[in-house]
Scaffold this motif. Structure first.
Motif, PDB file in Angstrom:
ATOM      1  N   MET A   1     -15.591  -0.872   4.810  1.00  7.33           N
ATOM      2  CA  MET A   1     -14.664  -1.934   4.387  1.00  7.33           C
ATOM      3  C   MET A   1     -14.142  -2.678   5.627  1.00  7.33           C
ATOM      4  SD  MET A   1     -11.231  -1.672   2.020  1.00  7.33           S
ATOM      5  CE  MET A   1     -12.161  -1.064   0.618  1.00  7.33           C
ATOM      6  N   THR A   2     -14.178  -3.978   5.576  1.00  6.43           N
ATOM      7  CA  THR A   2     -13.741  -4.771   6.711  1.00  6.43           C
ATOM      8  C   THR A   2     -12.224  -4.833   6.777  1.00  6.43           C
ATOM      9  OG1 THR A   2     -13.773  -6.819   5.446  1.00  6.43           O
ATOM     10  CG2 THR A   2     -15.840  -6.157   6.485  1.00  6.43           C
ATOM     11  N   SER A   3     -11.732  -5.299   7.922  1.00  4.80           N
ATOM     12  CA  SER A   3     -10.286  -5.421   8.102  1.00  4.80           C
ATOM     13  C   SER A   3      -9.689  -6.414   7.108  1.00  4.80           C
ATOM     14  CB  SER A   3      -9.973  -5.857   9.533  1.00  4.80           C
ATOM     15  OG  SER A   3     -10.584  -7.101   9.820  1.00  4.80           O
ATOM     16  N   GLN A   4     -10.430  -7.475   6.792  1.00  6.50           N
ATOM     17  CA  GLN A   4      -9.937  -8.456   5.831  1.00  6.50           C
ATOM     18  C   GLN A   4      -9.811  -7.820   4.444  1.00  6.50           C
ATOM     19  OE1 GLN A   4      -8.885 -11.391   6.625  1.00  6.50           O
ATOM     20  NE2 GLN A   4      -8.444 -12.176   4.562  1.00  6.50           N
ATOM     21  N   GLN A   5     -10.807  -7.021   4.064  1.00  7.97           N
ATOM     22  CA  GLN A   5     -10.741  -6.358   2.761  1.00  7.97           C
ATOM     23  C   GLN A   5      -9.607  -5.341   2.716  1.00  7.97           C
ATOM     24  OE1 GLN A   5     -14.779  -4.926   2.666  1.00  7.97           O
ATOM     25  NE2 GLN A   5     -15.451  -6.584   1.295  1.00  7.97           N
ATOM     26  N   LEU A   6      -9.404  -4.613   3.824  1.00  6.53           N
ATOM     27  CA  LEU A   6      -8.299  -3.666   3.881  1.00  6.53           C
ATOM     28  C   LEU A   6      -6.956  -4.371   3.726  1.00  6.53           C
ATOM     29  CD1 LEU A   6      -9.478  -1.298   6.770  1.00  6.53           C
ATOM     30  CD2 LEU A   6      -9.268  -0.718   4.339  1.00  6.53           C
ATOM     31  N   LYS A   7      -6.838  -5.538   4.341  1.00  4.19           N
ATOM     32  CA  LYS A   7      -5.588  -6.289   4.238  1.00  4.19           C
ATOM     33  C   LYS A   7      -5.347  -6.755   2.803  1.00  4.19           C
ATOM     34  CE  LYS A   7      -4.711  -8.998   7.615  1.00  4.19           C
ATOM     35  NZ  LYS A   7      -4.742 -10.144   8.549  1.00  4.19           N
ATOM     36  N   ARG A   8      -6.405  -7.237   2.144  1.00  4.05           N
ATOM     37  CA  ARG A   8      -6.257  -7.698   0.760  1.00  4.05           C
ATOM     38  C   ARG A   8      -5.901  -6.533  -0.170  1.00  4.05           C
ATOM     39  NH1 ARG A   8      -8.899 -12.680  -0.214  1.00  4.05           N
ATOM     40  NH2 ARG A   8      -9.380 -12.023  -2.343  1.00  4.05           N
ATOM     41  N   THR A   9      -6.549  -5.384   0.052  1.00  4.61           N
ATOM     42  CA  THR A   9      -6.230  -4.201  -0.763  1.00  4.61           C
ATOM     43  C   THR A   9      -4.790  -3.748  -0.524  1.00  4.61           C
ATOM     44  OG1 THR A   9      -8.553  -3.517  -0.643  1.00  4.61           O
ATOM     45  CG2 THR A   9      -6.945  -1.845  -1.303  1.00  4.61           C
ATOM     46  N   GLY A  10      -4.345  -3.838   0.729  1.00  4.15           N
ATOM     47  CA  GLY A  10      -2.958  -3.477   1.041  1.00  4.15           C
ATOM     48  C   GLY A  10      -1.955  -4.349   0.308  1.00  4.15           C
ATOM     49  N   PHE A  11      -2.230  -5.675   0.231  1.00  7.19           N
ATOM     50  CA  PHE A  11      -1.352  -6.584  -0.514  1.00  7.19           C
ATOM     51  C   PHE A  11      -1.283  -6.179  -1.995  1.00  7.19           C
ATOM     52  CE2 PHE A  11      -2.143 -10.102   2.753  1.00  7.19           C
ATOM     53  CZ  PHE A  11      -0.934  -9.856   3.372  1.00  7.19           C
ATOM     54  N   ALA A  12      -2.453  -5.908  -2.572  1.00  8.94           N
ATOM     55  CA  ALA A  12      -2.493  -5.556  -3.994  1.00  8.94           C
ATOM     56  C   ALA A  12      -1.719  -4.258  -4.272  1.00  8.94           C
ATOM     57  CB  ALA A  12      -3.942  -5.431  -4.458  1.00  8.94           C
ATOM     58  N   LEU A  13      -1.925  -3.245  -3.419  1.00  7.51           N
ATOM     59  CA  LEU A  13      -1.217  -1.973  -3.623  1.00  7.51           C
ATOM     60  C   LEU A  13       0.291  -2.149  -3.448  1.00  7.51           C
ATOM     61  CD1 LEU A  13      -3.646   0.501  -1.791  1.00  7.51           C
ATOM     62  CD2 LEU A  13      -3.386   0.098  -4.259  1.00  7.51           C
ATOM     63  N   THR A  14       0.673  -3.033  -2.530  1.00  4.93           N
ATOM     64  CA  THR A  14       2.105  -3.312  -2.344  1.00  4.93           C
ATOM     65  C   THR A  14       2.708  -3.924  -3.596  1.00  4.93           C
ATOM     66  OG1 THR A  14       1.759  -3.623   0.032  1.00  4.93           O
ATOM     67  CG2 THR A  14       3.781  -4.534  -0.917  1.00  4.93           C
ATOM     68  N   ILE A  15       1.987  -4.844  -4.211  1.00  8.23           N
ATOM     69  CA  ILE A  15       2.481  -5.475  -5.446  1.00  8.23           C
ATOM     70  C   ILE A  15       2.638  -4.419  -6.549  1.00  8.23           C
ATOM     71  CG2 ILE A  15       1.834  -7.071  -7.289  1.00  8.23           C
ATOM     72  CD1 ILE A  15       0.609  -8.846  -5.106  1.00  8.23           C
ATOM     73  N   TRP A  16       1.643  -3.550  -6.677  1.00 12.79           N
ATOM     74  CA  TRP A  16       1.735  -2.515  -7.713  1.00 12.79           C
ATOM     75  C   TRP A  16       2.899  -1.556  -7.412  1.00 12.79           C
ATOM     76  CZ3 TRP A  16       0.162  -2.634 -12.381  1.00 12.79           C
ATOM     77  CH2 TRP A  16      -1.019  -3.272 -12.742  1.00 12.79           C
ATOM     78  N   ALA A  17       3.089  -1.223  -6.167  1.00 14.55           N
ATOM     79  CA  ALA A  17       4.200  -0.331  -5.814  1.00 14.55           C
ATOM     80  C   ALA A  17       5.538  -0.953  -6.162  1.00 14.55           C
ATOM     81  CB  ALA A  17       4.129   0.002  -4.322  1.00 14.55           C
ATOM     82  N   ILE A  18       5.688  -2.248  -5.870  1.00 18.58           N
ATOM     83  CA  ILE A  18       6.937  -2.943  -6.196  1.00 18.58           C
ATOM     84  C   ILE A  18       7.125  -2.980  -7.712  1.00 18.58           C
ATOM     85  CG2 ILE A  18       8.118  -5.168  -6.095  1.00 18.58           C
ATOM     86  CD1 ILE A  18       6.770  -5.622  -3.368  1.00 18.58           C
ATOM     87  N   ALA A  19       6.030  -3.256  -8.440  1.00 14.54           N
ATOM     88  CA  ALA A  19       6.126  -3.347  -9.896  1.00 14.54           C
ATOM     89  C   ALA A  19       6.530  -2.000 -10.500  1.00 14.54           C
ATOM     90  CB  ALA A  19       4.800  -3.821 -10.474  1.00 14.54           C
ATOM     91  N   TRP A  20       5.930  -0.912 -10.029  1.00 12.59           N
ATOM     92  CA  TRP A  20       6.269   0.409 -10.576  1.00 12.59           C
ATOM     93  C   TRP A  20       7.702   0.788 -10.197  1.00 12.59           C
ATOM     94  CZ3 TRP A  20       4.080   2.835 -14.361  1.00 12.59           C
ATOM     95  CH2 TRP A  20       2.724   2.600 -14.659  1.00 12.59           C
ATOM     96  N   ALA A  21       8.125   0.449  -9.030  1.00 20.08           N
ATOM     97  CA  ALA A  21       9.509   0.737  -8.655  1.00 20.08           C
ATOM     98  C   ALA A  21      10.484  -0.029  -9.549  1.00 20.08           C
ATOM     99  CB  ALA A  21       9.733   0.387  -7.191  1.00 20.08           C
TER     100      ALA A  21
END
Length: 515
Positions: A1-21
């Motif tokens: 996985m490239t750094s760009q893909q890791l960054k995009r996945t990190g954004f998505a997981l952050t959104i889900w974490a905020i939503a669940w909180a």
């Protein structure tokens, strides 16, 4: 996985974490439907960064987790109320629809981006070929452009001559190829059609061959390795063919231009030959006959002739020989100046020295005493070919002495006028008819003598001298013109630019010359 893909996945997981909180904190303040809206919002936002399949998978997992943590009975996948079952089903479908729309939008965006890239690539490639003097030299650039568009190995074959179209091998081949691929390139050139998967010709081939097409001619071919198995092979083919056709058109224009240049050079060469033949047939016979007659008389009867008679015959031989030499020099010089990209042997020359050298030669003639010269003092040095400028003055002065009465003067003036050296040669001869004042500068055009004069018996020249003079003036970026002279005769004015793009203008400190 490239750094760009890791960054995009990190954004998505952050959104889900905020939503669940947020859903955990608001569980006892909002009903189940409003909590579901937070889930939909998180799914929509995260799908902007996740891949399509990942978004659908994460959304499905989120719906199951929502059922486990928030839908009664909690911590079980059992659903007691039908409304809750409908809510979960709606959540799953909405999440999938959002993921599908995002996937479609991404594809449309990618297609638009590809079209924009193709348009930019075509425009840049067209600009490159438009300014190219030798398009074949850009075959490597075409290969790189095709490789960037496809991401696969490319080989390019380019013909350097239209006559090579029937050859088995191309004059220029870039890229690694097998014997079979080289045969395919040669066949593509000969047939002028695309070959390979999707082309309707030789579909069994694994590679695609695209012709470099001009107008009714093919001047090369491109080999795209493995394009048949490319995901976007069919969509890329028109773009790749457009790149190849631009190259083919540029090659054809370049070859046609080269052929036109060669044809012009051949025509100029033929014109020189015709000029030499015309000069020999029309203008060499009389002086040759005079020379042969005088020489044979001296040879056969020289012992019985008086010294004055032998001297006159010898002088006639010398005069006619000089006439032949001048005609030959003028004809050859005219041919040289008419050739494309003629190179002058220029240097900084003193006007006084140029005029003085011509004056010394003219003074040796029997009628040389009729020449009067005036050179303006302090004329800057002239950037010129000294031999050519001397020949120009020789021809003009020879015409003046030849056509003016024996008791009149021929005048040569040299002056400096606003960055130009102005040379004027005037005589009091019969003049030239108005209708011939421009034609007289054409090759083998002998101007009609003005009808108001009585010197129509004067032997006219070959019609080369004035043509050479104008050619010499224009080769120096100057001009030679015939001016009207109120008191009769002719006045030729030659304007030569002093500077030729060299160093700062030096000044010749010379005294005024008048003879």
């Amino acid at each position: 996985m490239t750094s760009q893909q890791l960054k995009r996945t990190g954004f998505a997981l952050t959104i889900w974490a905020i939503a669940w909180a947020a859903m955990t904190l608001l569980e006892h303040k909002l009903d189940l439907a409003n909590l579901a809206m937070l889930l939909v919002l998180a799914s929509a936002l995260s799908s902007l960064w996740l891949a399509g399949w990942a978004s659908m998978l994460v959304s499905s997992g989120a719906v199951l987790a929502f059922n486990w943590f928030f839908v009664p009975p909690k911590f079980t996948f059992t659903v007691d109320i039908y409304q809750n079952a409908l809510l979960l089903l709606a959540l799953l479908l909405v999440n999938w629809i959002i993921a599908g729309l995002v996937i479609r939008q991404r594809r449309l965006t990618e297609a638009a981006r590809n079209l924009a890239d193709q348009e930019v690539r075509l425009r840049q490639w067209g600009d490159t070929l438009r300014d190219a003097s030798d398009p074949a030299a850009h075959a490597a650039a075409l290969r790189i452009a095709l490789q960037e568009a496809t991401g696969t190995p490319v080989a390019v074959s380019v013909l350097r001559s239209i006559d090579e179209q029937t050859e088995k091998t191309a004059a220029l081949l870039l890229g690694e190829t097998t014997d079979e691929q080289r045969s395919g390139l040669s066949l593509c050139v000969r047939e002028g059609n695309a070959m390979g998967p999707g082309s309707g010709r030789y579909e069994q081939l694994a590679d695609v061959y695209l012709p470099l097409r001009g107008r009714q001619v093919t001047l090369g071919a491109a080999l795209i390795t493995g394009l048949g198995g490319h995901a976007n092979g069919l969509q890329l083919r028109p773009h790749l063919q457009a790149l190849c056709d631009q190259m083919g058109g540029a090659l054809q224009r370049s070859l046609i231009t080269a052929q036109e240049q060669q044809a012009r050079e051949q025509a100029q060469l033929q014109a020189v030959r015709n000029a030499l033949l015309a000069a020999i047939s029309h203008d060499y016979r009389t002086p040759l006959a005079t020379i042969m007659g005088a020489a044979s008389s001296i040879l056969e009867q020289g012992d019985r002739m008086e010294a004055d008679q032998r001297r006159r015959l010898a002088a006639g031989i010398v005069e006619e020989s000089e006439r032949l030499a001048r005609l030959t020099d003028n004809t050859l010089q005219l041919a040289r100046l008419d050739a494309p990209a003629v190179t002058l042997r220029c240097d900084w020359e003193s006007t006084e020295e140029l005029v003085g050298a011509v004056l010394r030669r003219i003074r040796r003639r029997p009628d040389g005493s009729r020449l009067q010269v005036w050179v303006e003092p302090n004329i800057p040095l002239l950037w010129c070919d000294a031999l050519l400028v001397s020949q120009l003055l020789d021809n003009l002065l020879d015409n003046g002495l030849k056509y003016s009465p024996a008791d009149t003067l021929v005048e040569l003036h040299a002056k400096y006028d606003s960055e130009f050296l102005v040379l004027t040669v005037s005589d009091r001869g019969p003049g030239i008819a108005t209708s011939w004042q421009e034609k007289v500068f054409e090759v083998f055009q002998r101007g009609e003598i003005a009808p108001s004069t009585s010197n129509s018996h004067v032997d006219r020249g070959a019609g080369v001298g004035l043509a050479v003079c104008r050619a010499i003036a224009r080769a120096h970026h100057g001009e030679l013109q015939l001016r009207a002279r109120g008191e009769g005769g002719c006045l030729f004015e030659c304007r030569l630019p002093i500077a030729g793009g060299g160093p700062p203008l030096p000044t010749a400190q010379v005294p005024e010359v008048q003879t």
